[in-house]
Design a protein around this motif. Structure first.
Motif, PDB file in Angstrom:
ATOM      1  N   TYR A  21      47.528 -23.129 -94.442  1.00 27.16           N
ATOM      2  CA  TYR A  21      48.139 -23.378 -93.139  1.00 27.16           C
ATOM      3  C   TYR A  21      47.346 -22.591 -92.102  1.00 27.16           C
TER       4      TYR A  21
ATOM      5  N   ALA B 160      51.969 -24.339 -86.669  1.00 29.24           N
ATOM      6  CA  ALA B 160      51.444 -24.163 -88.030  1.00 29.24           C
ATOM      7  C   ALA B 160      50.942 -25.508 -88.512  1.00 29.24           C
ATOM      8  N   TYR B 161      49.650 -25.608 -88.773  1.00 28.11           N
ATOM      9  CA  TYR B 161      49.037 -26.869 -89.181  1.00 28.11           C
ATOM     10  C   TYR B 161      48.779 -26.844 -90.686  1.00 28.11           C
ATOM     11  N   PRO B 162      49.465 -27.715 -91.450  1.00 31.68           N
ATOM     12  CA  PRO B 162      49.205 -27.750 -92.896  1.00 31.68           C
ATOM     13  C   PRO B 162      47.833 -28.358 -93.163  1.00 31.68           C
TER      14      PRO B 162
ATOM     15  N   THR C 280      57.543 -23.217 -96.616  1.00 31.05           N
ATOM     16  CA  THR C 280      56.449 -22.422 -96.051  1.00 31.05           C
ATOM     17  C   THR C 280      56.349 -22.629 -94.551  1.00 31.05           C
ATOM     18  N   ARG C 281      56.395 -23.874 -94.107  1.00 34.44           N
ATOM     19  CA  ARG C 281      56.284 -24.153 -92.669  1.00 34.44           C
ATOM     20  C   ARG C 281      57.460 -23.552 -91.912  1.00 34.44           C
TER      21      ARG C 281
ATOM     22  N   LEU D  40      47.324 -21.176 -88.328  1.00 34.27           N
ATOM     23  CA  LEU D  40      48.346 -20.812 -87.347  1.00 34.27           C
ATOM     24  C   LEU D  40      47.721 -20.582 -85.977  1.00 34.27           C
TER      25      LEU D  40
ATOM     26  N   GLU E  28      51.125 -34.260 -85.520  1.00 36.37           N
ATOM     27  CA  GLU E  28      50.709 -32.964 -84.991  1.00 36.37           C
ATOM     28  C   GLU E  28      49.233 -32.751 -85.307  1.00 36.37           C
TER      29      GLU E  28
ATOM     30  N   ASP F 222      56.149 -26.912 -99.353  1.00 44.07           N
ATOM     31  CA  ASP F 222      55.574 -27.121 -98.032  1.00 44.07           C
ATOM     32  C   ASP F 222      56.613 -26.895 -96.935  1.00 44.07           C
ATOM     33  N   ARG F 223      57.776 -27.483 -97.104  1.00 43.84           N
ATOM     34  CA  ARG F 223      58.801 -27.371 -96.065  1.00 43.84           C
ATOM     35  C   ARG F 223      59.260 -25.917 -95.897  1.00 43.84           C
TER      36      ARG F 223
ATOM     37  N   LEU G 121      56.848 -19.845 -91.565  1.00 42.96           N
ATOM     38  CA  LEU G 121      55.795 -19.519 -90.613  1.00 42.96           C
ATOM     39  C   LEU G 121      56.241 -19.757 -89.177  1.00 42.96           C
ATOM     40  N   GLU G 122      56.891 -20.879 -88.940  1.00 42.92           N
ATOM     41  CA  GLU G 122      57.280 -21.227 -87.574  1.00 42.92           C
ATOM     42  C   GLU G 122      58.466 -20.407 -87.090  1.00 42.92           C
TER      43      GLU G 122
END
Length: 760
Positions: free
Chosen positions: A585, A476-478, A463-464, A587, A503, A460-461, A467-468
């Protein structure tokens, strides 16, 4: 008969413009109704044909791999079953495109839910890596028989041997996985299984689902889909296009009929002496009625036949979905009946309203009754006299007085002209609503532009962070999306956890408030309707064998899954399952960013570990609606033009008897012309105001009603901007004044006596 034909010919020469516009309007109306019929057939029949030929399953259940799904074959009401088949989730790539798929293993071609091969062949044990793709998935992957598909992150290769149509819900990027048929050896480690139930009575679908869940246990059920859902998805935008065309076509037909009724009524008032002469020389009332009836029926018939011939000959050549719809419709069993019935129905309806107006001509006495010297309705009102005393230009005062002095006739003219204008306002509202989906998607339930899924190689970390890191990704909203059984266990819905308390996901709310506290959620209209609940209620659902109880605090606009979605924060779902890991996610991009460009950049940065899709905009499938709305506005404008010409002719004849009096009091021909122009413009202005006062609420109600029926929910309707409405009003009023100027000027320069031919 000879005298009748001479009268009709003379009337046609006098009113050529009205006749032409009536023929064109009738042709446009009939063409709209025929296209609506074609779209309805195109929406329903292709799926029904596939379902029948494939012996489609009425219920499809995805279960755990350990469930004994074969027991469902013994349930009451189950005629036959398909499977159970082992399934596995994969991501396939081909020619730069990626898609999430369900790999379904079968040793032989199914008897229920039988894939219909459209290209290539069925699976062959001699080619163990061969697969058959569902047709929409094949289009998304740009794949054809003989192509090789890869599984990103592995060395595995699959060969496409065939492409098939099926009756199950089809592939939608980012929303629904595509279906891939393979041999059981290609699914060595299944993650679940699927079974299809064909019922003896399709009406018992809900009960059959309930029995199946009871038999296997709620914990064994992953997702349930039914034939009604598949049919609704297959119909999709085509049915909506058909509804729009049908609604506006019928509205335009009513407007045209009223316009014809008004034209005949006005013409009768202008030909009282001629009609009386016809009766005096031996015409019966029935013959007089037939003069008007047959003349206008001929106009309507000519327009209807032209529309039918052009639709049949050229309809399939129209580019896009309308042409495809006509092409399919021409091969359906009811095509010939509809091609005959729709034009005949339109002509008969116009004929009925024509007959009502023509009936008055048959009642005209052989000896005209002289009009009263000073009808009470024609006296100036106190307001008009005071306006003249205040030195308001006489043309304005007398023109306004002339437009509204005879209230029944004036109100009838205003109402007839207001009807096509009202429909134009509704059409403009539909256009504006479609534009808003593209210009302000965040206000229409689409706050994010991209949907991303990562494989197990990325946490998760990571990937975010990946993306960011993109400069045009604003947030980016998981999230996670799972299928949940509703109370009563008759269907599954989508349960989504998006964003966190820190968030929160920016849901588009149409009612209530955002979900901020624990166990709070927002739901789509489709879910509220399905569960028969309202904002403020608590709902219980089951995910696997885990119950989830949520408090609905708001209604969100949900374009996906027919609105059968309930959404909360990822933290709320983690309270029940602390080990829950984001699987997707959403975006949100910076203003002006191109989603496809960002998607390509992220796909490259992910090095095969990210599956990136643009979020589907429901307005994308409705692009043909713009051309439809534009065509309908043209047809309605023609109908309004017919009514304007009628109103101008009536106003000119109404003013004939006052011509000598107006000249006697010192008015110039220009001022007399201005009286008629003012009267016509006043009628148009009143019609515009009435159309806007009624059309805007009606448009909101119709659009929101359609949104509610589709599960999207009310709150999406958008009215035209004040500038557009002002332009419409100005164009209508100035157009009416311009059309009235020439006949009014000609009438003002005549020397007319006050004869029996003046309007009574």
């Amino acid at each position: 008969m000879r005298a009748t034909l001479r009268w009709a010919h003379s009337d046609l020469r006098t009113h050529r413009g009205e006749a032409l516009f009536l023929i064109l309007a009738t042709a446009g109306i009939v063409a709209s109704l025929l296209l609506a019929t074609a779209l309805f057939g195109y929406a329903t029949n292709p799926w029904q044909r596939v379902f029948t030929q494939a012996r489609g399953a009425h219920v499809t259940l995805h279960t755990t791999a350990s469930a004994d799904a074969g027991r469902l074959a013994g349930l009451d009401g189950v005629e036959s079953v398909a499977g159970p088949y082992p399934t596995a989730s994969l991501t396939l790539a081909s020619r730069g495109s990626r898609a999430s798929v369900e790999l379904r293993g079968t040793a032989e071609r199914p008897g229920v839910g039988r894939p219909l091969i459209t290209s290539g062949r069925w699976l062959d044990p001699a080619a163990p890596d061969g697969v058959v793709l569902e047709s929409r998935l094949a289009g998304a992957l740009l794949a054809a028989p003989g192509d090789t598909l890869t599984v990103p992150g592995t060395a595995r290769r699959l060969t496409v041997v065939g492409i098939a149509d099926g009756a199950e819900p089809r592939y939608r990027p980012g929303e629904r996985t595509g279906l891939v048929w393979a041999l059981p050896s290609a699914v060595p480690d299944p993650g679940g299984q699927v079974i299809g139930l064909r019922l003896t009575d399709p009406g018992d679908t809900g009960y059959a689902v309930q029995r199946a869940v009871t038999e296997l246990g709620a914990g064994a059920i992953g997702e349930v889909s039914t034939w009604q859902q598949a049919r609704a998805e297959a119909q999709g935008d085509n049915r909506l296009l058909g509804q729009v065309l049908g609604l506006f076509g019928l509205g335009a037909l009513v407007a045209a009929a009223f316009a014809v009724h008004g034209a005949i009524s006005t013409r009768i008032r202008g030909h009282l002496r001629d009609i009386a002469v016809l009766k005096a020389i031996g015409f019966t009332p029935g013959q007089v009625v037939r003069v008007f009836l047959l003349q206008h029926l001929a106009y309507a018939l000519l327009g209807a036949v032209a529309a039918a011939v052009l639709t049949e000959a050229l309809g399939s050549g129209v580019p896009g979905r309308l042409g495809d719809a006509v092409d399919v419709w021409q091969g359906l069993p009811g095509h010939t009946v509809a091609l005959f019935a729709v034009p005949v129905g339109a002509v008969l309806f116009i004929g009925a309203t024509t007959g009502l107006a023509a009936w008055r001509a048959g009642r005209v006495p052989p000896v005209p009754v002289p009009r009263p010297a000073a009808p009470a309705a024609g006296r100036l009102t106190g307001v008009a006299r005071r306006a003249l005393g205040a030195r308001v230009p006489p043309a304005l005062v007398l023109g306004w007085h002339q437009a509204f002095t005879r209230r029944p006739r004036s109100l009838g003219a205003v109402a007839r002209l207001a009807l096509p204008l009202l429909l134009i306002v509704v059409a403009m509202s539909a256009w504006t609503t479609l534009d808003r989906f593209h210009s302000s998607p965040e206000r229409m339930g689409l706050p994010t532009a991209l949907s991303v899924r990562a494989d197990a190689a990325l946490g998760d970390r990571e990937t975010r962070a990946l993306l960011e890191r993109d400069p045009q990704v604003a947030a980016a909203y998981p999230g996670v999306e799972v299928a949940a059984l509703v109370p009563g266990q008759t269907a599954t819905i989508a349960l989504r956890g998006l964003g966190t308390h820190r968030e929160p996901y920016p849901f588009t709310l149409a009612e209530g408030r955002a979900a901020r506290g624990p166990d709070e959620a927002v739901a789509g209209q489709g879910l509220l309707d399905l569960l028969q609940v309202r904002v403020g209620d608590w709902v219980r659902m089951t995910v696997g064998d885990q119950p989830q109880i949520l408090h609905i605090v708001g209604r969100s606009i949900e374009p996906e899954n027919a609105g059968r979605v309930i959404s909360t924060s990822l933290d709320t779902l983690r309270a029940n399952d602390p080990d829950l890991r984001p699987s997707l996610y959403q975006l949100r991009l910076d203003p002006g960013a191109d989603p496809r460009t960002v998607a390509g950049r992220l796909t490259g940065a992910g090095r095969g570990h990210l599956d990136v899709h643009t979020v589907t905009n429901p307005a994308d499938g409705l692009s043909p609606l713009r051309a439809v709305v534009l065509g309908l506005i043209v047809i309605l404008a023609l109908i309004g033009l017919i009514e304007l010409l009628t109103a101008i002719g009536g106003t000119v004849r109404e003013g004939e008897r006052d011509l000598l009096a107006l000249k006697a009091i010192g008015l110039t021909p220009r001022q007399i012309t201005a009286i008629t122009v003012t009267a016509t413009a006043g009628t148009a202005l009143a019609s515009v105001l009435l159309a806007m006062a009624l059309g805007l609420p009606l448009a909101h109600w119709l659009i929101d009603a359609q949104g509610s029926s589709s599960g999207l929910g009310a709150g999406i309707a958008q009215g035209p901007s004040p500038v557009l409405l002002l332009l419409l009003g100005v164009a209508a009023v100035l157009g009416a004044a311009a059309l009235a100027a020439l006949p009014a000027a000609r009438a003002a320069r005549r020397r007319l006596a006050d004869t029996l031919s003046a309007v009574a």
